[in-house]
Design a protein around this motif. Structure first.
Motif, PDB file in Angstrom:
ATOM      1  N   SER A 136       0.958  -1.097  -0.036  1.00 56.63           N
ATOM      2  CA  SER A 136       0.043   0.018  -0.009  1.00 56.63           C
ATOM      3  C   SER A 136       0.898   1.264  -0.116  1.00 56.63           C
ATOM      4  CB  SER A 136      -0.939  -0.057   1.276  1.00 56.63           C
ATOM      5  OG  SER A 136      -0.338   0.065   2.465  1.00 56.63           O
ATOM      6  N   LYS A 137       0.439   2.146  -0.374  1.00 53.06           N
ATOM      7  CA  LYS A 137       1.141   3.755  -0.356  1.00 53.06           C
ATOM      8  C   LYS A 137       0.607   4.582   0.751  1.00 53.06           C
ATOM      9  CE  LYS A 137       3.399   4.431  -4.944  1.00 53.06           C
ATOM     10  NZ  LYS A 137       3.613   5.225  -5.697  1.00 53.06           N
ATOM     11  N   GLU A 138       1.523   4.759   1.710  1.00 52.13           N
ATOM     12  CA  GLU A 138       1.082   5.369   2.965  1.00 52.13           C
ATOM     13  C   GLU A 138      -0.161   5.014   3.320  1.00 52.13           C
ATOM     14  OE1 GLU A 138       1.116   9.721   1.742  1.00 52.13           O
ATOM     15  OE2 GLU A 138       3.245   9.552   1.317  1.00 52.13           O
ATOM     16  N   TYR A 171      -1.002  -2.585  -5.861  1.00 53.73           N
ATOM     17  CA  TYR A 171      -1.480  -1.718  -4.598  1.00 53.73           C
ATOM     18  C   TYR A 171      -3.003  -1.748  -4.488  1.00 53.73           C
ATOM     19  CZ  TYR A 171       3.297   0.683  -5.218  1.00 53.73           C
ATOM     20  OH  TYR A 171       4.522   0.829  -5.039  1.00 53.73           O
ATOM     21  N   GLN A 219       3.692   5.703   9.516  1.00 56.72           N
ATOM     22  CA  GLN A 219       4.650   6.192   8.570  1.00 56.72           C
ATOM     23  C   GLN A 219       5.764   6.872   9.313  1.00 56.72           C
ATOM     24  OE1 GLN A 219       4.583   6.262   4.936  1.00 56.72           O
ATOM     25  NE2 GLN A 219       3.022   4.529   5.460  1.00 56.72           N
ATOM     26  N   TYR A 224      11.365   4.319   1.317  1.00 55.85           N
ATOM     27  CA  TYR A 224      10.885   2.761   1.484  1.00 55.85           C
ATOM     28  C   TYR A 224      11.856   2.046   0.199  1.00 55.85           C
ATOM     29  CZ  TYR A 224       7.999   3.025  -2.818  1.00 55.85           C
ATOM     30  OH  TYR A 224       7.597   3.200  -4.088  1.00 55.85           O
ATOM     31  N   SER A 230      10.903   8.178  -1.500  1.00 56.49           N
ATOM     32  CA  SER A 230       9.814   8.672  -0.842  1.00 56.49           C
ATOM     33  C   SER A 230      10.247   9.247   0.518  1.00 56.49           C
ATOM     34  CB  SER A 230       8.749   7.237  -0.463  1.00 56.49           C
ATOM     35  OG  SER A 230       9.523   6.571   0.433  1.00 56.49           O
ATOM     36  N   HIS A 233       8.087   5.871   5.124  1.00 53.29           N
ATOM     37  CA  HIS A 233       7.543   4.465   4.661  1.00 53.29           C
ATOM     38  C   HIS A 233       6.952   3.807   5.969  1.00 53.29           C
ATOM     39  CE1 HIS A 233      11.626   3.874   7.168  1.00 53.29           C
ATOM     40  NE2 HIS A 233      11.026   2.725   7.227  1.00 53.29           N
TER      41      HIS A 233
END
Length: 385
Positions: A136-138, A171, A219, A224, A230, A233
């Motif tokens: 997943s993203k954030e 994702y 986070q 990451y 980024s 992470h």
């Protein structure tokens, strides 16, 4: 040369079909995450790394019959022992590289496609597609699958790559944003008697935005990956009583007041599950009063679970009842009235802490390491009267 070529092809074929990838491979592109993982309980889940798990296994009746059923959650990366269990053959946790270095490896968790809910214990359903992982993203899911590719802009004058050259990333699996992917192992466990020896009793409120991921994998600063930069992470050290408990302080609220002339302490659990769910834990609320240069220590208030059988304390596998229990439930606010009269000028320190293993249980299990039998502070606050 022909033999070398054959061996190389065979090795590549094995890599493509077995679905196992060493966490050392992941380390090359995810060094920060790898470092966090090395201190986590996922890395230390086997009997060879965790003295508590080893002590319990040494007394478990299934050891004599060679059935290390704990493997499904404690060492699922060890495909050899998992296959032996599936084939109903002797399966004992041998001291090998996987058991020591990655009993719950990176690739294993990132292949969890879904969770099957069962009465005894839940089951992780894995995606067997080689080099295909979920993420997943954030902490948020996006309905897209990213393969390694080149992107261009400014009419082809500027080019950059996206995705990983080593694997595909999906994702879109919501289990990786709502925390469900953790519940294959971290929800509940019943023994062969059908008795629930451990349960998180998750009670998510309508207003709550918390879940397993947001609380235990918050986070933190740092990229990451070395490929896709980024600012933050998801923390892969997995916050908990073993590692970085300081990150969990915000879910505990302590308050001390005078009620009808007596000291009253209120403890509120802001988490979506009960605190100190493991039956071996012992939590304590400790109260110290500073008065006239002296310290007055009140009797600690204990939070615990004692499993039983035939009216006596019992090991998890033989338990069929709860003899005694005082736990802090999800979103519960406990008020504890003390037989103590505070005075003006008193300095009252309230501390909520815990033992990884209840000292009495540690004695019976032969656990002597101080790390597990020493009181640890979770949160402490001073009140002035």
């Amino acid at each position: 040369m022909l033999r070398l070529t054959f061996l190389l092809i065979a090795a590549l074929d094995l890599f493509a079909t077995q679905g196992f990838v060493s966490s050392n491979v992941c380390k090359k592109c995810h060094p920060i995450i790898s470092k966090e993982y090395s201190a986590s309980m996922h890395k230390n889940a086997s009997i060879h790394n965790d003295p508590v798990h080893r002590a319990v296994w040494e007394k478990h009746p299934l050891k004599k019959s060679g059935k290390y059923v704990c493997a499904s959650c404690h060492t699922p990366t060890d495909t050899k022992i998992m296959q032996a269990l599936k084939s109903k053959k002797s399966a004992l946790p041998e001291e090998n590289a996987i058991q020591k270095n990655e009993p719950i490896g990176c690739a294993y968790c990132h292949r969890i496609k879904d969770i099957e809910i069962h009465a005894k214990a839940n089951l992780n359903i894995l995606n067997e597609t080689p080099k295909f992982y979920y993420a997943s993203k954030e902490g948020k899911s996006e309905k897209r699958v990213v393969k390694f590719h080149e992107e261009s802009s400014f009419f082809g004058l500027s080019k950059k790559t996206a995705g990983s050259p080593f694997h595909t990333i999906d994702y879109g699996n919501e289990n990786f944003s709502d925390g469900k992917m953790c519940l294959g192992c971290h929800d509940h466990k019943r023994n062969d008697k059908g008795f629930a020896i451990c349960s998180m009793d998750i009670e998510s409120s309508e207003k709550s935005t918390n879940n397993c991921i947001s609380c235990h994998m918050p986070q933190v600063e740092g990229s990451y990956s070395t490929i896709a930069k980024s600012k933050t992470h998801a923390y892969h050290g997995f916050t908990g009583l073993h590692n970085r408990p300081d990150m969990l302080k915000s879910y505990i609220t302590l308050k001390a007041t005078a009620k009808e002339g007596k000291l009253s302490v209120t403890l509120k659990n802001g988490a979506d599950h009960k605190l100190f769910a493991h039956p071996l834990r012992l939590a304590q609320l400790r109260i110290e009063i500073g008065r006239d240069g002296k310290t007055i220590r009140l009797e600690p208030v204990n939070f615990f679970t004692i499993l039983g059988h035939n009216g006596k304390p019992a090991m998890p596998w033989s338990a069929d009842s709860i003899l005694k229990q005082n736990v802090i439930k999800a979103h519960e606010e406990k008020r504890i009235d003390m037989a103590f009269t505070p005075r003006k000028g008193d300095e009252v320190r309230v501390t909520l802490g815990y033992y990884i293993v209840n000292p009495k249980a540690a004695g019976k299990l032969g656990i002597t390491q101080k790390d597990f039998t020493t009181f640890r502070t979770l949160v402490s606050k001073i009140f002035f009267f």
